[in-house]
Design an enzyme around this catalytic site. Sequence first.
Site, PDB file in Angstrom:
ATOM      1  N   MET A   1       0.846  -1.207   0.000  1.00 57.56           N
ATOM      2  CA  MET A   1       0.000   0.000   0.000  1.00 57.56           C
ATOM      3  C   MET A   1       0.876   1.250   0.000  1.00 57.56           C
ATOM      4  O   MET A   1       1.790   1.321  -0.787  1.00 57.56           O
ATOM      5  CB  MET A   1      -0.952  -0.022   1.206  1.00 57.56           C
ATOM      6  CG  MET A   1      -1.948  -1.148   1.130  1.00 57.56           C
ATOM      7  SD  MET A   1      -3.272  -0.855  -0.042  1.00 57.56           S
ATOM      8  CE  MET A   1      -4.417   0.073   0.956  1.00 57.56           C
ATOM      9  N   CYS A   2       0.622   2.212   0.840  1.00 56.08           N
ATOM     10  CA  CYS A   2       1.203   3.554   0.818  1.00 56.08           C
ATOM     11  C   CYS A   2       0.430   4.403  -0.199  1.00 56.08           C
ATOM     12  O   CYS A   2      -0.081   3.892  -1.183  1.00 56.08           O
ATOM     13  CB  CYS A   2       2.678   3.631   0.447  1.00 56.08           C
ATOM     14  SG  CYS A   2       3.777   2.934   1.672  1.00 56.08           S
ATOM     15  N   GLY A   3       0.369   5.681   0.080  1.00 61.25           N
ATOM     16  CA  GLY A   3      -0.245   6.613  -0.867  1.00 61.25           C
ATOM     17  C   GLY A   3       0.747   7.708  -1.172  1.00 61.25           C
ATOM     18  O   GLY A   3       1.459   8.173  -0.278  1.00 61.25           O
ATOM     19  N   ARG A  31      -4.691   4.378   3.095  1.00 65.03           N
ATOM     20  CA  ARG A  31      -3.660   3.548   2.448  1.00 65.03           C
ATOM     21  C   ARG A  31      -2.393   3.481   3.283  1.00 65.03           C
ATOM     22  O   ARG A  31      -1.542   2.619   3.043  1.00 65.03           O
ATOM     23  CB  ARG A  31      -3.282   4.123   1.077  1.00 65.03           C
ATOM     24  CG  ARG A  31      -4.291   3.924   0.001  1.00 65.03           C
ATOM     25  CD  ARG A  31      -3.718   4.350  -1.331  1.00 65.03           C
ATOM     26  NE  ARG A  31      -2.704   3.444  -1.799  1.00 65.03           N
ATOM     27  CZ  ARG A  31      -2.916   2.464  -2.672  1.00 65.03           C
ATOM     28  NH1 ARG A  31      -4.098   2.295  -3.200  1.00 65.03           N
ATOM     29  NH2 ARG A  31      -1.939   1.665  -3.032  1.00 65.03           N
ATOM     30  N   THR A 151       1.593   8.934   2.470  1.00 66.14           N
ATOM     31  CA  THR A 151       1.057   8.248   3.649  1.00 66.14           C
ATOM     32  C   THR A 151       1.628   6.843   3.638  1.00 66.14           C
ATOM     33  O   THR A 151       1.641   6.190   2.595  1.00 66.14           O
ATOM     34  CB  THR A 151      -0.480   8.176   3.670  1.00 66.14           C
ATOM     35  OG1 THR A 151      -0.924   7.538   2.477  1.00 66.14           O
ATOM     36  CG2 THR A 151      -1.109   9.555   3.777  1.00 66.14           C
TER      37      THR A 151
END
Lengths: 301, 231
Positions: A1-3, A31, A151
């Site tokens: 994930m991560c944004g 995320r 994020t």
Amino acid sequence: MCGIVGFFAKSREPAELGRTVLGMLRALGCRGPDSAGVALFGAPHDGSFALRVKLGEGADLEGKARKLARFLEAEQRCSHFSSTAAYARFLAAGDRDLDRLASAIESLDRDFEVVSIGHRLEIIKQTGSPENLEKTYCVSEIRGTHGLGHTRLSTESRVDLSHSQPFWSHGFPDLAIVHNGHITNYHQLRRRYQQRGIRFYTENDSEVVAIYLAEQLRKGAGLHQALERMLHDLDGSYSCLAATEHQLGFVKDPFALKPLVMTETDDFVAVATEEIAIRSALPGTYSVREAQVKEVRVWPR
Amino acid sequence: MAEITCGSRSTREINADIRKALAAGEREIIVREPGARHNLGVGILEPVRIRFAGSVGYYCAGLIDGPSIEITGSAGWGLAESMMSGEVVVRGSSGNGAAAAIRGGTVVIHGDAAARLGVSIKGGTVLVAGSCGYMAGFMGQKGRLVVCGDAGDAFADSLYETACFVGGRIQGLGTDAVVEAPTPEDIAWLDSTLAEYFPGAPRGKQFQKVVAGRKLWNFDKREWKVWQEAL
């Protein structure tokens, strides 16, 4: 994930950059609940550099700020010292040896880390949500022309301020990156760089992207060329944004494993992991499309 | 006609409103301000018309059987994934994995499709007016995939019986993908289908047809070289 998010205003007038980048990040909070951060390019300081120093991860931040302030009083041509929560910030004259100043600061206290140096770049990141970042540092009030946001959902290294993104390329003013994915030849690259004496501040694989791009730019490549070379030299999955004092760019890995969408209007460029980030921060009529595999784009000012 | 405005409400509330409208016998629903939210209109089994006025996020119209769904903006990853029947029309572009594993129905993308378009389809029709990205059609088992513009790299890799058609250039063929001339039946089908969905599209006879070379269908150790290349 991560944004990840990137915003680039085409006008030369400083825009409500902090508000826009934060608005985009809020939509991607789910995320990456571990940490949030921004790299914002604001107004220049008459040739001086802004330095942002991490004071520590929580304990006795005020004491550490006093310690750094005392050190800087004895230093030539350093001014405008301030501190908020985990960060101290000050300006250093453009003719100072910044590498030496940074390593002197970092040897004062084992918690100290120079998180960003730039004519215009300021990195603010911490553990927790974009909402927390706003509460602590009032990010939305910062004006500027372009910036990045991140994020984080940690999958391979510890959760603290230093391991959060964006990453500044230590020693290379005004270069910042955000990365979503995994660099699978990270350990190999890290060993190679360490043998050449380059220091890694974290165990986060994304840090190597910042080091790699700085190396390419030092060799004389433009940002576009540096991002294209990344496709050859870095393995794994990555949607990656990079920003310099005057440019914003992205690269998507050779398997298109990570999402990244973009839009460009007469007024701005916005790039994000998900379209919801763009739509929720930027009203108006525009179309959004997914970046293609191996696509590299750079917008210069 | 039922109108649902998303505003700042949660996806769960919006989908519940769609269900309520369906239960009340509505056969035409318009959803305003979808704001690129994920998971809208998943698992709809009624022959209803739903129009999302704006962009949608991931997995829109997945697992549907029968409805006709229109998206006036663009769509995120996994559009119409595993649909059984019905029609999904996107006026803008789609993200990765559009129409993955559909078994029937028609997915229409007026803009461009990103990577992995129509992978592992088991039936149905996928139509793209623009171009498609990397690895479209991978392991397609049945059905048809039509791209009026250019196709990206590794196109139609490891196919079974899906027929793929490309109006523009193919950047690179996938393993075991073979280009052949479309049959008169193919051309007639392309002309009638494209006239319905994309009136400005190229004529059927301008398309290249890509099918399986069938070299990967059965393992034969005398063809070890082919497998080495494929894997």
